[in-house]
Design an enzyme around this catalytic site. Structure first.
Site, PDB file in Angstrom:
ATOM      1  N   TYR A 176      -3.464  43.007  95.150  1.00 17.82           N
ATOM      2  CA  TYR A 176      -4.108  43.992  94.266  1.00 17.82           C
ATOM      3  C   TYR A 176      -4.056  45.423  94.792  1.00 17.82           C
ATOM      4  O   TYR A 176      -4.505  46.338  94.107  1.00 17.82           O
ATOM      5  CB  TYR A 176      -5.571  43.581  94.012  1.00 17.82           C
ATOM      6  CG  TYR A 176      -5.678  42.267  93.269  1.00 17.82           C
ATOM      7  CD1 TYR A 176      -5.419  42.200  91.892  1.00 17.82           C
ATOM      8  CD2 TYR A 176      -6.007  41.083  93.931  1.00 17.82           C
ATOM      9  CE1 TYR A 176      -5.499  40.998  91.213  1.00 17.82           C
ATOM     10  CE2 TYR A 176      -6.091  39.873  93.259  1.00 17.82           C
ATOM     11  CZ  TYR A 176      -5.836  39.842  91.900  1.00 17.82           C
ATOM     12  OH  TYR A 176      -5.911  38.649  91.216  1.00 17.82           O
ATOM     13  N   HIS A 214      -3.120  44.002  83.714  1.00 14.80           N
ATOM     14  CA  HIS A 214      -3.242  43.237  84.959  1.00 14.80           C
ATOM     15  C   HIS A 214      -2.590  44.047  86.070  1.00 14.80           C
ATOM     16  O   HIS A 214      -1.460  44.526  85.900  1.00 14.80           O
ATOM     17  CB  HIS A 214      -2.569  41.873  84.842  1.00 14.80           C
ATOM     18  CG  HIS A 214      -3.124  41.077  83.706  1.00 14.80           C
ATOM     19  ND1 HIS A 214      -4.384  40.544  83.735  1.00 14.80           N
ATOM     20  CD2 HIS A 214      -2.624  40.813  82.483  1.00 14.80           C
ATOM     21  CE1 HIS A 214      -4.628  39.951  82.579  1.00 14.80           C
ATOM     22  NE2 HIS A 214      -3.575  40.106  81.798  1.00 14.80           N
TER      23      HIS A 214
END
Ligand code: DHK
Length: 152
Positions: free
Chosen positions: A31, A108
């Site tokens: 991430y 995302h």
């Protein structure tokens, strides 16, 4: 010719689902190192550049997320959402997201299609105007730009 100023567009609603409050420390290899505050800052700057305000919220509680979406009816131009894990599980979230009747952009941070098979299916994509995955937090910027193209 009227000298009345053009009305302010309704703000964009930026929603982040479960665990996204831990951005920056959560699995940085997946991430990245940017935090949720960095995401909101980027989204605010992008929206402002395009003449839009931004309302941003994150929750780990699905009912809270549904309530916020219901309460946004008539108050927003569109929704940019990273539904986190609810992407892959929640029919209730999809049902709520169509209530305001505005375009929804799904974001995302990671490329979900390069990851576990359970991340390959998204319930939210069935109602999304567009889906952005794998561009890190820049995906939020791209989603806002696309949303404004759709509603502007
Ligand atoms: C974020 C999550 O929390 C995961 O549950 C999704 C998504 C992927 C992201 O890449 O931003 O599977």
């Amino acid at each position: 010719m009227s000298d009345a100023a053009a009305p302010e567009p309704l703000p964009i609603l930026l929603l982040n689902g479960p665990n996204l409050n831990t951005l920056g420390t959560r699995e940085p290899a997946v991430y990245g190192s940017d935090t949720l505050a960095d995401v909101v800052d980027l989204a605010e700057r992008t929206a402002a550049e395009l003449g839009y305000g931004l309302r941003a919220a994150q929750t780990n509680h699905e009912g809270q997320m549904l309530d916020w979406i219901h309460e946004s009816v008539g108050e927003i131009s569109g929704i940019v959402i990273n539904p986190g894990g609810w992407t892959h599980t929640s029919v209730a979230l999809v049902d709520a997201l169509v209530v305001p009747g505005v375009p929804v952009m799904e974001v995302h941070i990671s490329n979900v299609h390069k990851r576990e098979a359970f991340r390959h299916h998204s319930y939210v994509s069935s109602i999304a105007a567009g889906v952005i995955a794998g561009y890190g937090i820049r995906g939020y910027e791209f989603a806002i730009r696309r949303l404004v193209e759709l509603v502007g």
